[in-house]
Write a protein that holds these residues in place. Sequence first.
Motif, short mmCIF file in Angstrom:
data_model
loop_
_atom_site.label_atom_id
_atom_site.label_comp_id
_atom_site.label_asym_id
_atom_site.label_seq_id
_atom_site.Cartn_x
_atom_site.Cartn_y
_atom_site.Cartn_z
N VAL B 338 -45.98 38.93 34.13
CA VAL B 338 -46.46 38.16 35.28
C VAL B 338 -45.44 38.25 36.43
N ALA B 339 -44.16 38.10 36.10
CA ALA B 339 -43.12 38.07 37.13
C ALA B 339 -43.03 39.42 37.87
N ARG B 340 -43.12 40.48 37.10
CA ARG B 340 -43.11 41.83 37.68
C ARG B 340 -44.17 41.98 38.76
N PHE B 341 -45.35 41.43 38.45
CA PHE B 341 -46.46 41.51 39.38
C PHE B 341 -46.09 40.90 40.74
N TYR B 342 -45.51 39.70 40.71
CA TYR B 342 -45.19 39.05 41.98
C TYR B 342 -44.07 39.78 42.72
N ALA B 343 -43.14 40.34 41.96
CA ALA B 343 -42.07 41.10 42.61
C ALA B 343 -42.65 42.34 43.29
N GLU B 344 -43.58 43.01 42.61
CA GLU B 344 -44.24 44.18 43.19
C GLU B 344 -45.04 43.82 44.43
N GLU B 345 -45.71 42.68 44.36
CA GLU B 345 -46.70 42.36 45.38
C GLU B 345 -46.17 41.47 46.51
N TRP B 359 -35.34 38.85 41.70
CA TRP B 359 -34.24 38.31 40.91
C TRP B 359 -34.74 37.73 39.59
N GLN B 360 -35.78 36.91 39.68
CA GLN B 360 -36.29 36.30 38.45
C GLN B 360 -36.80 37.38 37.50
N THR B 361 -37.39 38.43 38.04
CA THR B 361 -37.90 39.49 37.17
C THR B 361 -36.75 40.17 36.42
N ARG B 362 -35.65 40.40 37.13
CA ARG B 362 -34.48 41.02 36.48
C ARG B 362 -33.94 40.14 35.36
N ILE B 363 -33.86 38.84 35.61
CA ILE B 363 -33.33 37.93 34.58
C ILE B 363 -34.26 37.90 33.37
N ILE B 364 -35.57 37.78 33.63
CA ILE B 364 -36.52 37.69 32.51
C ILE B 364 -36.49 38.98 31.70
N ARG B 365 -36.40 40.09 32.39
CA ARG B 365 -36.36 41.37 31.68
C ARG B 365 -35.10 41.48 30.82
N ALA B 366 -33.98 41.05 31.40
CA ALA B 366 -32.73 41.10 30.64
C ALA B 366 -32.83 40.24 29.38
N ILE B 367 -33.41 39.05 29.52
CA ILE B 367 -33.56 38.17 28.35
C ILE B 367 -34.43 38.87 27.30
N GLY B 372 -29.70 38.91 27.77
CA GLY B 372 -29.61 37.61 28.42
C GLY B 372 -28.28 36.93 28.16
N GLN B 373 -27.82 36.13 29.12
CA GLN B 373 -26.54 35.42 29.01
C GLN B 373 -26.80 33.92 28.90
N PRO B 374 -25.90 33.21 28.20
CA PRO B 374 -26.02 31.75 28.21
C PRO B 374 -26.08 31.28 29.67
N GLY B 375 -26.94 30.33 29.97
CA GLY B 375 -27.06 29.86 31.34
C GLY B 375 -28.17 30.54 32.12
N GLU B 378 -31.17 28.24 33.01
CA GLU B 378 -30.93 27.37 34.19
C GLU B 378 -31.02 28.19 35.48
N LYS B 379 -30.45 29.38 35.39
CA LYS B 379 -30.45 30.23 36.58
C LYS B 379 -31.89 30.52 37.02
N LEU B 380 -32.72 30.83 36.03
CA LEU B 380 -34.13 31.09 36.33
C LEU B 380 -34.78 29.90 37.02
N LEU B 381 -34.52 28.72 36.45
CA LEU B 381 -35.13 27.52 37.03
C LEU B 381 -34.61 27.28 38.44
N ASN B 382 -33.34 27.59 38.67
CA ASN B 382 -32.79 27.44 40.02
C ASN B 382 -33.45 28.41 40.99
N VAL B 383 -33.62 29.64 40.54
CA VAL B 383 -34.23 30.64 41.42
C VAL B 383 -35.63 30.20 41.83
N VAL B 384 -36.42 29.77 40.84
CA VAL B 384 -37.79 29.42 41.22
C VAL B 384 -37.88 28.13 42.01
N GLN B 385 -36.93 27.21 41.78
CA GLN B 385 -36.93 26.00 42.61
C GLN B 385 -36.61 26.36 44.06
#
Lengths: 163, 448
Positions: B338-345, B359-367, B372-375, B378-385
């Motif tokens: 889903v995230a990839r889609f929004y980054a593309e579009e 950014w969120q797509t990169r983090i989700i993909r890494a996870i 993925g790294q501890p934290g 939270e980073k994801l939630l910060n980005v989307v907020q």
Amino acid sequence: MANEALFTPAEQMKFDQELSEILSHYPADRKSAAMLPALRLLQSIKGWLPPEGMTLVAERLETSVARVYEVATFYVMFHTKKPGKYTIDVCTNLSCSLRGAESLLAYLEKKLGLRAGEMNEMFYLRETECLASCGTAPCLQVNEEHYENLTRESVDELLGKLT
Amino acid sequence: MSTTPFEKLITRNWGKPGSHTLDGYKKNGGYKALEKALEMGPAAIIDAVKKSNLRGRGGAGFPTGMKWSFVPRDSPKPKYLAVNGDESEPGTFKDRYILENDPHMMLEGIAIASYALDVHTCYVYLRGEFKKQAEILQKALDEAYQAGIFGKKLLGRDYPLDCYVVRGAGAYICGEETALLESLEGKKGWPRLKPPFPAVVGLFGCPTVVNNVETLASVPHVIERGAEWYAKLGPERSGGTRVVCLSGSVNRPGVYEIPLHVTVRELIESPQYGQGMPPGRKVKAVIPGGSSAPVLSGDEIDVALEFEALKNVQNMAGSGGVIVMDDQTCMVRALWRVARFYAEESCGQCTPCREGTAWQTRIIRAIEEGRGQPGDVEKLLNVVQAIAPYPPIGLGNTICALGDAAALPTHSFVTKFRAEFEAHIQEKRCPFGAGHHGWGHFGSGGFA
Ligand SMILES: Cc1cc2nc3c(=O)[nH]c(=O)nc-3n(C[C@H](O)[C@H](O)[C@H](O)COP(=O)(O)O)c2cc1C
Ligand code: FES
């Protein structure tokens, strides 16, 4: 103005006739509104959008070449680079992935010897976004033709026809 | 809730012979509503649509009659109707079937709306991939012109009405109404800052109404059967029926017209609709309104697929795309898709959306890939907020709602399935198996 390097006489005639029909759909002082249909027409004739073609569209729509490029590069269905003979767009969005689209893509990559995003003379393989076919997933398009409910058998059959 | 048997409206002709032709449509009573509307006159039509509680089926659920009443009647400029057939919201495929099975129902709605709004030129904007649908619609339109419905004289009246079919060229953003107008003007699809709203300054700087395909196909029913009848079909503030699209992990995916009290669970389980889950699978999560809507967990699905009911649980009815995920679905991978889609579009105009979606797509993909790294959660939630604070829906920091649409799924996936994200990070791998080339495999269909 005719453009002999770009079109055969028959192509030129098709372009001129269809463009004047398209232009009749818009207010006379808004020719550039016809940009998407004009580019689609050019691509339907040439298979892509060659630079001379985009210059011609700019002339006919009384706008700048930069504007034409801006539009041509914004929309994924327009090809500003010459693609392989068949562009294969595979949907890997959520509903399709829930029905095996990742396996479908992997299967195509193997069969065609291409990774998603790569092309050769024959094929341009791409991952694409939801094609409004989620209830009949997985699906793909080949040069704007739509195929859905895909299985290994139907993909093999389809590839067999792409010669 | 009414006890009379449910009567289909939008899909009533589907499957009947020639349902996509003028003859077929007329045999089933088509274009009678247009005749009636021409007798009623513009003010009475708009009034009826207001009283019917018809709400837009494109995503936002805006009351249609109210939208129509914003068009300044005394404007000296021409007025336009732009029909939104971009249908690119992941999980949504209803307009496609309306266009394929019954294009005249929408055309009749277009004629009625145009007459009510003093519109003489209408553009139907279809997503570029709808080649076949554009051909079917063009044929239907040609028939309607030949029959004297469209053209110089609307059903013989002194009222010219032209309608043109325009195809996009592959850009989700062009479903956003002001991006759609930009695209119709021959530009790239960059949404406009609002206000002014299209009803006042729209296509070519003129007053313009943008309505979804299904919204317009609903209009003949309002006129034919009356506003009160139509309003009574639904709960308070939402009239009529609704066409929903069921996809994902379910036995019978498809398009279903439902009364507005049907819940997500009923849609999945009912023999009339989804016919339950594939053998051995349970519902893990459901997206109820296209991928832009927050996800519901399996124990939250006793909610009606209706605007107010979903709004009450901080969700949205959206475009009617219901996507079902079963207990073997990895929520991280699902969100990555889903995230990839929004980054593309993302059109790239606003920084929070352009940067945030990538950014969120990169983090989700890494996870998902075990990097993925501890934290990171939270980073994801910060980005989307930062793209769009939630709840409630609609606080996005961007020109259009694509930012909200990208943020809502992430916020909801991460908060409702947090343990799964954490497990990926802790185990440094996807607990569902690397690569996942197996997902989506179950007996009832799909590519294996
Ligand atoms: C990013 C984005 C994409 C959208 N895509 C569509 C679409 O594909 N089809 C549609 O009808 N509305 C779409 N909308 C909603 C439109 O902006 C608009 O609200 C709708 O077309 C109005 O019609 P309605 O009142 O009949 O629903 C989208 C909105 C956003 C923010
Ligand atoms: S997700 Fe593939 S067509 Fe919708």
